[in-house]
Enzyme design. Structure first.
Site, mmCIF file in Angstrom:
data_model
loop_
_atom_site.group_PDB
_atom_site.id
_atom_site.type_symbol
_atom_site.label_atom_id
_atom_site.label_comp_id
_atom_site.label_asym_id
_atom_site.label_seq_id
_atom_site.Cartn_x
_atom_site.Cartn_y
_atom_site.Cartn_z
ATOM 1 N N ASN A 22 75.637 7.177 -27.829
ATOM 2 C CA ASN A 22 76.650 7.160 -28.899
ATOM 3 C C ASN A 22 75.976 6.945 -30.256
ATOM 4 O OD1 ASN A 22 78.832 7.291 -27.002
ATOM 5 N ND2 ASN A 22 78.441 5.139 -26.544
ATOM 6 N N SER A 30 87.104 8.289 -26.220
ATOM 7 C CA SER A 30 85.703 8.243 -25.814
ATOM 8 C C SER A 30 85.327 9.294 -24.791
ATOM 9 C CB SER A 30 85.366 6.859 -25.268
ATOM 10 O OG SER A 30 86.217 6.515 -24.193
ATOM 11 N N ASP A 44 91.400 1.472 -32.300
ATOM 12 C CA ASP A 44 90.005 1.325 -31.882
ATOM 13 C C ASP A 44 89.227 2.506 -32.457
ATOM 14 O OD1 ASP A 44 87.576 1.287 -30.559
ATOM 15 O OD2 ASP A 44 88.428 0.639 -28.644
ATOM 16 N N HIS A 60 84.545 5.382 -31.777
ATOM 17 C CA HIS A 60 83.836 6.662 -31.866
ATOM 18 C C HIS A 60 84.081 7.390 -33.190
ATOM 19 C CE1 HIS A 60 82.442 6.220 -27.755
ATOM 20 N NE2 HIS A 60 83.639 5.674 -27.538
ATOM 21 N N LYS A 88 77.466 2.017 -31.840
ATOM 22 C CA LYS A 88 77.542 3.474 -31.644
ATOM 23 C C LYS A 88 77.069 4.120 -32.953
ATOM 24 C CE LYS A 88 81.370 2.535 -28.467
ATOM 25 N NZ LYS A 88 80.597 2.279 -27.268
#
Ligand SMILES: Cc1ncc(COP(=O)(O)O)c(C=O)c1O
Length: 377
Positions: free
Chosen positions: A34, A171, A196, A199, A227
């Site tokens: 990531n 994700s 959240d 990513h 990430k």
């Protein structure tokens, strides 16, 4: 001993179903991590680490933040992160998993509702399990279904606070939440919108501030730091009363050794670097656009092309693991993702367009996948 035999048996069963998880060495070009901006091994981060060391910042916290573990670097990072992500306050925790666990086990109370997208991460579920609010899931990215879920809960007598839990970039699907519509829903329902950004941080939004930046509802966002930001940790950003409540009540915060002040100091450098270098995000977006073009060209786009995460859904667990092995053998580091991480019958390769790959390597990967696809047809 019974426990040893039972666990050995369980592992054998997983093995037989191609579900056993093992750690494997890095092998080949990074399409698996990531590390979306390529920061983890960058000269920038190494130089930043040397600057931090030269300032004599401790390498370990030595205790919980509430004991002697607190350090001015933690507090400076939190103030800077709040400003960067556009929130009233921020709290730095050891990881995103811990942060999600803390948010959902602590903030929603008995009598509240947590309405959550069916595909939110395991760490949010960990918090749900430990919390006392009512829990209802709604179909992935379906705002209308979320509205109906809340209406049904109210009709059945629910009267507490509503919390809506989503990810800005999913994700394993790589798709984006319709955040503007969730923002309107949260405002209409006077709900807290928990986003959240694991990513999205560093990849989407102005200077990588994420996709929840600028929303109007009461937003609580989570920016993971391992990430796109290339280090480790989790920054919870939102109203000061949320942050103060986590400090007073969240067990994963209270009863854990604080992240190293060194880590906090490194992250301060990363946030400043992002703010000062718009090219970082622009380059990531260009890389993603190129990967999408290649995926389209070779027809590896069936699961949709939305972000740096491109799933190639094969369905069968064995096939996914075989393709992943073969790809690693050819120099492309990819990992198979199987149930229960994803739904049954949707085992997949998860292509991650990291900051550690060149356009030529991206093109070569999709060419190779196209050849596999032709073979399998
Ligand atoms: C959506 C999402 N949230 C939270 C986490 C956990 O973050 P961390 O790896 O920092 O513990 C992850 C990481 O896998 C994730 O994908």
């Amino acid at each position: 001993m019974k426990a040893l035999a039972r666990l050995d048996d369980m592992l054998g069963h997983l093995e037989a179903r191609h579900r056993r998880r093992v750690v494997a060495p890095r092998q080949g070009v990074d399409f698996a991590s990531n590390d979306y901006l390529g920061l983890t091994g960058s000269a920038f981060l190494k130089e930043a680490a040397l600057r931090v060391l030269a300032r004599d910042v401790p390498l370990g916290a030595g205790g919980s933040r509430l004991l002697r573990g607190n350090h001015p670097e933690h507090e400076a990072l939190e103030a800077e992160a709040a400003a960067f992500f556009g929130a009233q306050a921020a709290l730095f925790m050891g990881g995103g998993f811990q942060a999600n666990q803390a948010i959902f086990s602590t903030l929603p109370a008995a009598g509240d509702l947590v309405a959550y997208d069916a595909l939110v991460h395991a760490s949010a579920h960990e918090g749900f399990r430990l919390g006392r609010a009512d829990l209802r899931s709604f179909a992935h990215n379906d705002v209308e279904a979320a509205r109906q879920t809340i209406a049904d809960w109210r009709a059945s007598g629910g009267a507490g606070q509503v919390w809506i839990a989503v990810e800005s970039v999913y994700s394993m699907e790589g798709d984006l939440a319709p955040l503007a519509a969730f923002d309107r829903l949260a405002q209409a329902e006077e709900a807290v919108l928990v986003v959240d950004e694991a990513h999205a941080t560093g990849v989407f939004g102005p200077s990588g501030r994420g996709l929840a930046h600028g929303l109007q509802a009461e937003v609580l966002s989570l920016h993971t730091c391992g990430k796109g930001l290339g280090v480790s940790g989790g920054l919870v950003c939102g109203a000061k009363v949320f942050i103060d409540s986590l400090v007073s009540r969240a067990r994963p915060f209270i009863f854990a050794t604080a992240p190293a002040p060194f880590t906090a100091a490194l992250l301060r450098e990363v946030l400043a670097h992002l703010a000062a270098t718009p090219a970082l995000v622009a380059q990531a977006q260009a890389r993603i656009a190129f990967a999408h073009d290649q995926a389209r060209l070779h027809r590896i786009d069936r699961a949709g092309l939305h972000s740096q995460i491109i799933p190639v859904i094969l369905g069968g667990d064995a096939q996914v693991m075989a393709w992943a092995d073969r790809l690693r053998g050819q120099g492309f580091d990819l990992r198979g993702i199987r149930p229960p991480t994803v739904a049954r019958g949707t085992a997949r390769l998860r292509i991650s367009v990291t900051g550690n790959v060149t356009p030529a390597e991206i093109a070569a990967l999709f060419e190779t996948l196209a050849a596999y696809q032709k073979e399998a047809a």
